[in-house]
Design a protein around this motif. Sequence first.
Motif, PDB file in Angstrom:
ATOM      1  N   PRO A 174     -24.696  21.729  51.727  1.00 44.77           N
ATOM      2  CA  PRO A 174     -24.122  22.646  50.723  1.00 44.77           C
ATOM      3  C   PRO A 174     -25.127  22.962  49.641  1.00 44.77           C
ATOM      4  O   PRO A 174     -25.886  22.101  49.199  1.00 44.77           O
ATOM      5  CB  PRO A 174     -22.932  21.851  50.175  1.00 44.77           C
ATOM      6  CG  PRO A 174     -22.614  20.835  51.222  1.00 44.77           C
ATOM      7  CD  PRO A 174     -23.926  20.507  51.871  1.00 44.77           C
ATOM      8  N   GLY A 175     -25.144  24.225  49.220  1.00 47.48           N
ATOM      9  CA  GLY A 175     -26.031  24.611  48.130  1.00 47.48           C
ATOM     10  C   GLY A 175     -27.348  25.177  48.588  1.00 47.48           C
ATOM     11  O   GLY A 175     -28.119  25.671  47.785  1.00 47.48           O
ATOM     12  N   PHE A 176     -27.671  25.108  49.920  1.00 48.37           N
ATOM     13  CA  PHE A 176     -28.924  25.654  50.412  1.00 48.37           C
ATOM     14  C   PHE A 176     -28.755  27.151  50.690  1.00 48.37           C
ATOM     15  O   PHE A 176     -27.751  27.580  51.250  1.00 48.37           O
ATOM     16  CB  PHE A 176     -29.352  24.952  51.710  1.00 48.37           C
ATOM     17  CG  PHE A 176     -30.103  23.699  51.471  1.00 48.37           C
ATOM     18  CD1 PHE A 176     -31.478  23.646  51.643  1.00 48.37           C
ATOM     19  CD2 PHE A 176     -29.447  22.551  51.063  1.00 48.37           C
ATOM     20  CE1 PHE A 176     -32.178  22.483  51.433  1.00 48.37           C
ATOM     21  CE2 PHE A 176     -30.133  21.386  50.845  1.00 48.37           C
ATOM     22  CZ  PHE A 176     -31.510  21.358  51.026  1.00 48.37           C
ATOM     23  N   SER A 177     -29.759  27.925  50.350  1.00 49.99           N
ATOM     24  CA  SER A 177     -29.750  29.328  50.717  1.00 49.99           C
ATOM     25  C   SER A 177     -30.153  29.456  52.176  1.00 49.99           C
ATOM     26  O   SER A 177     -30.943  28.666  52.687  1.00 49.99           O
ATOM     27  CB  SER A 177     -30.722  30.108  49.831  1.00 49.99           C
ATOM     28  OG  SER A 177     -32.029  29.617  50.003  1.00 49.99           O
TER      29      SER A 177
ATOM     30  N   ASN B 218     -31.178  13.087  40.667  1.00 47.29           N
ATOM     31  CA  ASN B 218     -30.235  12.979  39.548  1.00 47.29           C
ATOM     32  C   ASN B 218     -29.822  14.335  38.975  1.00 47.29           C
ATOM     33  O   ASN B 218     -28.896  14.406  38.159  1.00 47.29           O
ATOM     34  CB  ASN B 218     -30.821  12.107  38.439  1.00 47.29           C
ATOM     35  CG  ASN B 218     -30.782  10.631  38.785  1.00 47.29           C
ATOM     36  OD1 ASN B 218     -30.016  10.208  39.651  1.00 47.29           O
ATOM     37  ND2 ASN B 218     -31.620   9.847  38.122  1.00 47.29           N
ATOM     38  N   GLU B 219     -30.486  15.394  39.402  1.00 52.77           N
ATOM     39  CA  GLU B 219     -30.070  16.732  38.975  1.00 52.77           C
ATOM     40  C   GLU B 219     -28.823  17.203  39.721  1.00 52.77           C
ATOM     41  O   GLU B 219     -28.229  18.224  39.373  1.00 52.77           O
ATOM     42  CB  GLU B 219     -31.213  17.720  39.197  1.00 52.77           C
ATOM     43  CG  GLU B 219     -32.410  17.482  38.290  1.00 52.77           C
ATOM     44  CD  GLU B 219     -33.598  18.350  38.655  1.00 52.77           C
ATOM     45  OE1 GLU B 219     -33.476  19.167  39.610  1.00 52.77           O
ATOM     46  OE2 GLU B 219     -34.655  18.227  38.003  1.00 52.77           O
ATOM     47  N   LEU B 220     -28.451  16.467  40.795  1.00 43.94           N
ATOM     48  CA  LEU B 220     -27.241  16.752  41.579  1.00 43.94           C
ATOM     49  C   LEU B 220     -27.274  18.146  42.202  1.00 43.94           C
ATOM     50  O   LEU B 220     -26.233  18.800  42.376  1.00 43.94           O
ATOM     51  CB  LEU B 220     -25.988  16.583  40.723  1.00 43.94           C
ATOM     52  CG  LEU B 220     -25.821  15.231  40.016  1.00 43.94           C
ATOM     53  CD1 LEU B 220     -24.512  15.192  39.243  1.00 43.94           C
ATOM     54  CD2 LEU B 220     -25.892  14.088  41.014  1.00 43.94           C
ATOM     55  N   GLY B 221     -28.473  18.562  42.572  1.00 42.99           N
ATOM     56  CA  GLY B 221     -28.642  19.867  43.203  1.00 42.99           C
ATOM     57  C   GLY B 221     -29.047  19.762  44.654  1.00 42.99           C
ATOM     58  O   GLY B 221     -28.439  19.027  45.434  1.00 42.99           O
ATOM     59  N   LYS B 222     -30.090  20.494  45.016  1.00 42.15           N
ATOM     60  CA  LYS B 222     -30.516  20.607  46.409  1.00 42.15           C
ATOM     61  C   LYS B 222     -30.912  19.266  47.014  1.00 42.15           C
ATOM     62  O   LYS B 222     -30.488  18.918  48.124  1.00 42.15           O
ATOM     63  CB  LYS B 222     -31.678  21.589  46.511  1.00 42.15           C
ATOM     64  CG  LYS B 222     -32.205  21.787  47.922  1.00 42.15           C
ATOM     65  CD  LYS B 222     -33.372  22.754  47.959  1.00 42.15           C
ATOM     66  CE  LYS B 222     -32.939  24.159  47.620  1.00 42.15           C
ATOM     67  NZ  LYS B 222     -34.030  25.149  47.827  1.00 42.15           N
ATOM     68  N   VAL B 223     -31.726  18.489  46.305  1.00 41.20           N
ATOM     69  CA  VAL B 223     -32.187  17.202  46.836  1.00 41.20           C
ATOM     70  C   VAL B 223     -31.012  16.250  47.026  1.00 41.20           C
ATOM     71  O   VAL B 223     -30.909  15.550  48.044  1.00 41.20           O
ATOM     72  CB  VAL B 223     -33.252  16.584  45.900  1.00 41.20           C
ATOM     73  CG1 VAL B 223     -33.579  15.155  46.328  1.00 41.20           C
ATOM     74  CG2 VAL B 223     -34.508  17.446  45.897  1.00 41.20           C
TER      75      VAL B 223
END
Length: 560
Positions: free
Chosen positions: A24-27, A70-75
């Motif tokens: 989720p969250g990947f283009s 810890n940014e809770l994004g792509k990684v």
Amino acid sequence: MNKSILFIAATALMLSACADDNVPGFSVDEPATTLAQDSLNALAPLKEYVDTVKYPNFILGGGTSAGPFNELGKVYAFDKANFKEVVTGNAFKYASVVKSDGTMDFGTVQAFVKNATKAGLSVYGHTLCWHSQQQVAYLNGLITDPNAAKHVLHLNIPEAKANLWDWELYVDPVKPMVSGKTYTLKLRVKASQNYHVTVWPQGASTQYWPTPAFDATTEWTNINASFEAKQDLKQLRFELGTFGGEIWMDDVQLLDPDGNNLIGEGSFEDGNLDGWSKPAWHGYTLNIVNDPDQGADAGGMTDQQKKDTLTWALNNFISGMMKACNGKVKAWDAVNEPMSDAAPYELKTAGRDGSAKENFYWQDHLGKDYARTVIRLARKAAGDSVNLKLFINDYNLEAAYNHNAKCKGLIEMIKYWESDGVTKIDGIGSQMHVTCSMDPKVQQANEDAYVNMLKLLAATGKLVRISELDMGIQDANHQTVNTADVTPEMHKRMAEYYKFIVEKYLEIIPVAQQYGICVWAPTDSPKGSGWRADEPIGLWNGNYVRKPAYAGFAEGLQGK
């Protein structure tokens, strides 16, 4: 996945592909038109290929960076989708937590553990004790008694001569002085009789003015002398020809306009004279001695006092780390990379195995039993000796060049550490930063040595973890291949090698001893990276697009 998919995937050119759309969250870019890439894109997330019925203890881990995670994004989404466990490359290490003054900041660690737990991921701790990435100055300062013997530079000049240049002392800055800039010479100096010391900076020619000349007296004097470089300069020459007697110098610095010290060895505490010299025909004595004015009682801490102090410092870090993790981190690299490459049955030591300026070798201070201390402190701090798993982690255990000598040496060292009847080491981690070779003979030797390592580790009865698996590639001439130059055939070979590594682990390591495998660098290493720069070490490329290596790894996990 059938073998035909692996074969097709291993020949993909990877020029047109879509990002890993299971996260989720990947283009998602335009889907690739090739069957090979479509086959890769259709595969499940990596962790789904683990047969949890057949291999119930096996944990698929992934290396990650705490900051981006810890940014809770792509990684974060990527790690959550593909792995069961995460380990940070640096955030849990000593120098990442302990500041230069000894204070500790566990904020990043606590956030990482909290976020991983929320994602349903376990965390593997890396590492409690290592020689690298330590606060070397702080640790050395702990074991330097204020009353310890202080070292100074000593010149013993037999007689005064007619010319200034009849006795000379040279010091070479670590980088040249630049014309037009102002520099400051600072030092402490004392002489057996008062003397005006002439200093001539040297470049393409001698700079006779301006110079940082100074007066030495029979008492220690602090010198602060500034001068402008009239040309590019590479040396300071202390002209002492008309002096006879003794001179002592200490804390020598040459500061540039930004305050950077250009004298590499000016405190003389390391016992070497790097950068300092005199003409070979100048027959005066130049050496490092104890400060003559410090007193006979100077001598520093005893070895036991040093050991007690460092044990306190180690416990301070370990107990703080365990508290920060709040019982959620159940497995750790207790000791990282203990064994010497030069003498694989011995522990690393400063000098033979690395610089004491850049590293802090705990074993040199705490002794051969230092791992026993680490294990004891970790179990006490965790308060859970049953569920806590402590590993010894090292690299080159699979090396063919020395017939697994380091693996054998580590096994013997662990036997020694456990021979006290108290110390319990649960597992052994093999880093496995491997290289696939396009030379068939070299590759066969690599594979044979890997199989032999697994057999040696299995025979210990301990948990076995492949802790930092990544893979580069060399061509048939043994040259490292950069990412852009990897051919379809190389992709195929790497996929096959990954499959071999995973399959053999599951085949040779008994189920009860299987801790699992950690994919250390999930994506290819970018140019300029500090780790295997511009090498194709990932199962994904830099854009998180699956590579043929992914298919090989996935098929290996199925244990067919």
